[in-house]
Every structure is written in structure tokens, then in C-alpha cells.
Design a protein around this motif. Structure first.
Motif, short mmCIF file in Angstrom:
data_model
loop_
_atom_site.label_atom_id
_atom_site.label_comp_id
_atom_site.label_asym_id
_atom_site.label_seq_id
_atom_site.Cartn_x
_atom_site.Cartn_y
_atom_site.Cartn_z
N ASP A 156 -35.47 -2.87 12.25
CA ASP A 156 -35.24 -2.08 11.26
C ASP A 156 -36.08 -2.25 10.15
O ASP A 156 -36.61 -3.39 10.53
CB ASP A 156 -33.52 -2.28 10.53
CG ASP A 156 -32.97 -2.02 11.29
OD1 ASP A 156 -33.10 -1.27 11.46
OD2 ASP A 156 -30.90 -1.96 10.02
N THR A 157 -36.87 -1.03 9.15
CA THR A 157 -37.73 -1.56 8.49
C THR A 157 -37.43 -1.68 6.99
O THR A 157 -35.74 -1.73 7.53
CB THR A 157 -38.28 -0.63 8.70
OG1 THR A 157 -37.82 0.46 7.63
CG2 THR A 157 -39.04 -0.18 9.07
N GLN A 227 -42.22 -5.54 4.94
CA GLN A 227 -42.60 -3.67 4.26
C GLN A 227 -43.95 -3.77 3.84
O GLN A 227 -43.96 -4.05 2.30
CB GLN A 227 -41.92 -3.06 4.06
CG GLN A 227 -42.04 -1.42 4.37
CD GLN A 227 -40.79 -0.18 3.90
OE1 GLN A 227 -39.86 -1.14 3.27
NE2 GLN A 227 -40.78 0.26 3.42
N ASP A 231 -45.16 1.72 5.26
CA ASP A 231 -44.54 1.39 5.60
C ASP A 231 -44.80 -0.20 7.06
O ASP A 231 -44.02 -0.03 7.60
CB ASP A 231 -43.76 1.94 5.94
CG ASP A 231 -43.04 3.01 4.61
OD1 ASP A 231 -42.26 2.06 3.83
OD2 ASP A 231 -42.89 3.68 4.91
N GLU A 232 -45.70 -0.67 6.88
CA GLU A 232 -46.36 -0.88 8.02
C GLU A 232 -45.99 -2.43 7.84
O GLU A 232 -46.00 -3.01 6.97
CB GLU A 232 -48.23 -1.40 7.84
CG GLU A 232 -48.90 0.08 8.59
CD GLU A 232 -48.43 0.26 10.35
OE1 GLU A 232 -48.00 0.02 11.13
OE2 GLU A 232 -47.48 2.06 9.87
N PRO A 233 -45.19 -3.12 9.38
CA PRO A 233 -44.65 -4.49 8.37
C PRO A 233 -46.05 -6.04 8.44
O PRO A 233 -47.20 -5.40 9.26
CB PRO A 233 -44.86 -5.48 9.82
CG PRO A 233 -45.03 -3.31 11.53
CD PRO A 233 -45.50 -3.23 10.16
#
Length: 365
Positions: A156-157, A227, A231-233
């Protein structure tokens, strides 16, 4: 110079970078290799010799450290702590006179601030029944507390996880209830081993990961995925926090009624004015936990789970007062779960009027 086995491996690797012309002469190459293996590195490039010397020095230092008496290590740690304390004292003295007492409490004391009402933290998990999570969301709303969760599910984000949390249990009639933090450090600091647990603390600056956190002695560094932009990890170092001083918090575990929790904290020595403040908040609460909420009937000191949809006729005064303050200085837009305030951007005048009327009605203005 007699290299160790570790250094010989480095030397061999370095020797593979010798010019091909030298390797063409088999005898010369063999002689060089034998000399290197015996510890004679004089024929290697100067940069390579320096690298080898550096490895040797590091290896020697490591070996020497392993043989340092424990008393010497303890003395070094003690001296380091004294230097840190002196630095903090100097910093406090350099503060403006009006801020020195406050700075001393935070930096030289136990990190807590007296004279306030502190804050409640409700440690929960998605593995708990939704009916119980709704009850803790209502408790967070009415006390101004925060729901604390350890982290997101794998895959999950953070955005996906938080959206699901709000949709499943942390809203009523389109309004977010309690604030939420994904903060493993708070689990470390308050030594929370099981959920649900409730903590009251007057420690300062615990809103972000790593804030108010001292590194746990001997703890290994860990990684945390957050995050990032678009929205990039984003993988960052996760502080492993030392346990907070017990003088700065009260804790109880189990699915317990919040009024019962307050009484237990009072018995344990929590400030009487703090307990009274939160008892007053709970007495004034407008959250309707009744038949239409399909509240689960419980006995004893257990918290009341909420099986059905949660409905609220009027929000607590502290929420309305916060809205009043925000409306006075910021723009506002209608969000999916309540108002979204900002310093700039668009302002929804119709929604602003709606909120202002709700605030005036709720506060009796």
C-alpha cells in the motif's frame, strides 16, 4: 609491511589493474606477484599503496578497539554525555531571557512542559475490529487526541492506506474524526507492545517521525518507506527511539472506557486539573452513540464499540474553535472529509458561510 589476510585480498584485487605490458612479461609479472604476496607493495602505483595502507590502519584500529577495556569505553560514553549536556546548557543560556525557562524544561529536563493539558495518543491497528476502531476515533475527536498506527500494509502507499482508514472508520457524516499518525517512534518511546493502548503525555514536539526522539543505545539503523514527491516511495533512515522517561507519560492497555482510563491515570498521579479538563470534554461531547449507531452493549469498564454508521449532531467545541481561528486568517475549500484550509488558493465563499454558521450555532455566538 606485512599485510593481513583482509589486506592481501585488497592487494590482489589492486594488482589486477597492472598495465598489460607488465603482464606480458611472464617472469616479471610472476616476480611482482610473489613480492606482493610477501608484503612488498613498492612496485604498485602510489595511489594503490596509499589505499592499502589505509585498509591496514583501519584493520589495526578495529582490532585494537576490540581489545579496549570496558572501563575505557564507559568513560568515553560518560564524557560524551557530559559534553552534550554542556552544549545544551550553553544553548539555553544563549536564548532570550523570556525563553530560557521554557528551553531549560525541554532541553535540560525530561522533555515535558507543565501547566498544559498534554495530549492523548490512542495506539490502534487495522487488525482490530472496525467497531472498536470507530469507538477510538470518536474518543480522539472528543479529546483532541491522535490515533497512532505502526505503519502501512505491504504494497500500500501511504495515501491509499490513509484514504481507506478514513473511509472505513475515521469519519462521521463526511467529517474526519481523529487525527492520525503513522509513527513507529511513538510505539518505541512509550514502550507500547499491544493495541489498543492509551497514552497521555506532556512531552513536546512528537508530531513527526524522529521528533522528541533520542536514539536507543546500541539500536541498529532501520529503513522506513515514506510517500515522496508525486507519490513515489521514499526510503529514509528510521530513528530507533529510546524509551521516554516515565515521568512524562501515563499508559494503560486494553479496550477500556476513556472515563475509566482517566480515573486510572488520576490514581497513578496524573495532574488533577488535566483529568478534570478531559472529563469536562467527554461530558460535553455531542457524539451520539445510541440505537441508530447500533452501539454494542457492554458492561464494566470496556469501551463501547460502534457497529453501525457513526452520526454526530454537533462537533465538539474545540473543533469549532479551531475552525473559527482558521476561517479568520485562511482560505477554505470543501474537502471530501471536511474543510481544507490553506494560506493561498481558492476560497469557497458559500462553504465559508456554511462553516461560519455552524461555528456560530455550536459555540452559541
Amino acid at each position: 609491511m606485512k599485510p593481513s589476510s583482509l589486506t592481501r585480498a585488497v592487494i590482489l584485487a589492486a594488482s589486477l589493474g597492472l598495465p598489460m605490458a607488465a603482464l606480458a612479461d611472464t617472469e616479471a609479472a610472476t616476480a611482482k606477484m610473489q613480492a606482493i604476496m610477501k608484503g612488498d607493495v613498492s612496485q604498485l602505483p602510489e595511489a594503490t599503496q596509499k589505499a592499502i595502507a589505509s585498509v591496514e590502519a583501519s584493520t589495526k584500529a578495529e582490532a585494537e578497539m576490540n581489545n579496549v577495556p570496558q572501563s575505557v569505553i564507559d568513560f568515553s560514553i560518560e564524557q560524551s554525555a557530559k559534553l552534550r549536556q554542556q552544549a545544551l546548557q550553553s544553548y539555553v543560556k544563549a536564548l532570550p531571557p523570556k525563553d530560557q525557562a521554557f528551553g531549560a524544561q525541554v532541553l535540560l529536563g525530561d522533555g515535558s512542559i507543565g501547566g498544559g493539558y498534554g495530549k492523548f495518543y490512542f495506539f490502534v491497528s487495522r487488525s482490530m475490529p472496525v467497531s472498536l476502531l470507530k469507538a477510538y476515533s470518536l474518543a480522539a475527536l472528543n479529546t483532541g487526541g491522535t490515533l497512532v498506527m505502526l505503519g502501512v500494509r505491504k504494497g500500500d502507499t501511504i495515501k491509499e492506506y490513509m484514504d481507506e482508514v478514513v473511509e472505513d472508520f475515521n469519519n462521521a457524516d463526511g467529517q474526519v474524526l481523529g487525527g492520525i499518525e503513522l509513527n513507529p517512534n511513538l510505539f518505541d518511546m512509550f514502550d507500547v507492545k499491544v493495541v489498543p493502548s492509551v497514552v497521555w503525555s506532556n512531552r513536546m514536539n512528537l508530531d513527526d517521525i524522529g521528533s522528541g526522539c533520542e536514539d536507543a543505545p546500541g539500536a541498529q539503523a532501520q529503513k522506513l518507506t515514506l510517500q515522496g514527491p508525486d507519490d513515489e516511495p521514499l526510503v529514509v533512515d528510521k530513528p530507533v527511539c529510546a524509551k521516554a522517561k516515565e515521568s512524562t507519560y501515563f499508559k494503560i492497555s486494553g479496550a477500556l472506557n476513556i472515563n475509566y482510563v482517566l480515573e486510572r491515570f488520576k490514581d497513578a498521579g496524573a495532574p488533577a486539573e488535566v483529568i478534570q479538563h478531559y472529563q469536562d470534554l467527554l461530558a460535553d461531547q455531542h457524539g451520539n452513540v445510541n440505537d441508530r449507531n447500533q452501539a454494542v452493549q457492554v458492561t464494566g469498564n470496556a469501551i463501547t464499540p460502534i457497529k453501525g454508521d457513526l452520526h454526530i449532531d454537533s462537533l465538539p467545541k474545540h473543533v469549532l474553535q479551531h475552525w473559527q481561528e482558521e476561517l479568520a486568517t485562511k482560505h477554505v475549500m470543501r474537502g471530501p472529509y471536511g474543510p481544507v484550509f490553506s494560506e493561498d488558493g481558492k476560497d469557497d465563499v458559500i462553504y465559508r458561510k456554511e462553516l461560519a454558521e455552524k461555528v456560530a450555532h455550536g459555540l452559541g455566538l
